[in-house]
Design an enzyme around this catalytic site. Structure first.
Site, mmCIF file in Angstrom:
data_model
loop_
_atom_site.group_PDB
_atom_site.id
_atom_site.type_symbol
_atom_site.label_atom_id
_atom_site.label_comp_id
_atom_site.label_asym_id
_atom_site.label_seq_id
_atom_site.Cartn_x
_atom_site.Cartn_y
_atom_site.Cartn_z
ATOM 1 N N ALA A 43 0.800 -0.976 0.110
ATOM 2 C CA ALA A 43 -0.022 0.117 0.148
ATOM 3 C C ALA A 43 0.763 1.314 0.116
ATOM 4 C CB ALA A 43 -1.175 -0.072 1.147
ATOM 5 N N LYS A 44 0.229 2.398 -0.252
ATOM 6 C CA LYS A 44 0.971 3.654 -0.130
ATOM 7 C C LYS A 44 -0.007 5.028 0.044
ATOM 8 C CE LYS A 44 5.350 4.908 0.030
ATOM 9 N NZ LYS A 44 6.445 4.057 0.652
ATOM 10 N N GLY A 45 0.399 5.989 0.669
ATOM 11 C CA GLY A 45 -0.273 7.000 0.738
ATOM 12 C C GLY A 45 0.334 8.303 0.657
#
Length: 423
Positions: A112-114
């Site tokens: 994931a990444k944000g």
């Protein structure tokens, strides 16, 4: 009057680069078309636009993202960055790379990444807290200790992780330390986490140098980027006897063929806010630093700094990617043809996510480990992963990035096949 029929060339996005790298490795392992379609897409992409009250009373609207690439192996894991250039395409690419990074070192995580498109360097601590807490609220439907665990990334730190953890905990009415990693020690952070990315990079550098018969005590290194990962890597290399001849940060670079005293450079940056102006070193741009003479180059800044335009001028024998995505596919091919060994980001900088995993495990068990235990476990995982990637590269006769992706993609594909497709 003649009408122009020229076609505007499409500049590939960072996600295009990530998919191209994936496709190259998928070809090598003979991945079937159905699995290619599954793994070349991100599972979830959340875009949020949210207001933040600033210190002067004005209200600004910021755009943020949280992307899950794959959750087959377990909860998703990935950092949150605050930077003016954050885009959804960048976040998607970084989420995909996180999937491969976790798989290549054998962690039970998906990627994931944000990120939030903002400039935290012009924001007060109060404004940063307001932004962080509101962003956390907006993405709270995706994150959780058994679902998606954020961590620090560019321009985020343990304090920001503490605000995320507190905001999420307040929503649930009790403390949930496992929702983030990279937290302050007092809130359940792990010993050794702050140095983990840089330390893991150095463990990998040692392994690669051994395979190349490169004597580290007689070698020189350049570290492009002097943030958390870069400064730690530079300091540890210096302590091992490597002559660090160049370092840089966002304001510029310094170089000295005689070597730099890294503790003095760290102290100089702490006093002045930049490595620039350090006595006894030549000032230059980040771009110029990359092509200076050295044996080992550690790109530890942002993406796509080694490209088809400068790859032929890289003088290092060994490139160890402490940053995410610093080398484009075209540059990879040029460096490989020149005999330059590139240890890819998904292996070289996996120390951070590995110790994040340790922190998460400690939070779930409510049982802290010592720094010695953390570093020993990190060393064991990084050396084992390097050996597996190196052997894969030899088996398929490909460069290290493709080998790491082959290994990671095969593992994630196996997870997906065993779990099956939910109807």
């Amino acid at each position: 009057m003649a009408i122009s029929t020229s076609v505007r060339t499409h500049e590939p996005s960072l996600f295009d680069v990530a998919v191209e790298q994936f496709s190259i490795a998928a070809d090598v392992i003979g991945l079937d078309d159905g699995m290619r379609r599954v793994l070349s897409h991100c599972r979830r992409e959340l875009t949020v636009n949210f207001p933040v009250e600033m210190d002067d009373g004005s209200v600004q609207v910021f755009t943020g993202y949280r992307v899950h690439h794959n959750s087959g192996p377990g909860p998703t894991k990935g950092g949150i960055r605050f930077h003016p250039d954050v885009t959804i395409e960048e976040v998607k690419a970084l989420a995909m790379w996180m999937t491969w990074k976790c798989a290549v070192v054998g962690l039970p995580y998906g990627g994931a990444k944000g990120g939030v498109t903002c400039n935290p360097k012009v924001m007060s601590q109060n404004e940063l807290q307001n932004l962080t807490r509101r962003f956390t609220t907006e993405i709270s439907l995706l994150i959780g200790p058994n679902r998606d665990i954020p961590a620090p990334d560019v321009n985020t730190n343990p304090q920001i992780m503490a605000w995320i953890m507190d905001t999420y905990s307040m929503h649930h009415g009790y403390s949930i330390p496992g929702v983030t990693t990279g937290k302050p020690l007092i809130l359940g952070g792990s010993e050794g986490r702050a140095e983990a990315t840089g330390r893991g990079t150095v463990f990998i550098t040692q392994e690669a140098a051994s395979r190349l018969n490169l004597d580290l005590g007689a070698s020189s290194a350049i570290v492009q980027g002097f943030g958390n990962a870069g400064s730690v890597a530079a300091r540890l290399l210096h302590e091992m006897g490597v002559k660090v001849v160049g370092v840089s940060d966002s304001s510029g670079a310094i170089y000295s063929s005689d070597g730099l005293s890294i503790p003095d450079v760290i102290a100089h940056k702490a006093r002045t806010g930049s490595v620039g102006g350090y006595d006894g070193a030549q000032g230059m741009t980040n771009e110029e630093l990359l092509v200076q003479p050295c044996d080992i180059l550690v790109p530890a800044a942002l993406e796509e700094v080694i490209t088809e335009h400068n790859a032929a001028d890289i003088k290092a024998q060994l490139v160890v990617e402490a940053a995410n995505g610093p080398t484009t596919p075209e540059a990879d091919r040029i460096l490989y043809d020149r005999g330059v060994v590139v240890v890819p980001d998904i292996l070289a900088n996996a120390g951070g996510v590995t110790v994040s995993y340790f922190e998460w495990v400690q939070a779930l068990q409510a049982f802290p480990w010592t720094e010695v235990e953390v570093n020993e476990r990190l060393h064991r995982i990084m050396t084992r992963a390097f050996a597996a990637v190196y052997e894969t590269a030899q088996r398929y006769n490909v460069h290290m990035r493709t080998a790491a992706l082959c290994l990671a993609i095969q593992r994630v594909a196996d997870f997906t096949r065993v779990r099956g497709i939910y109807p």
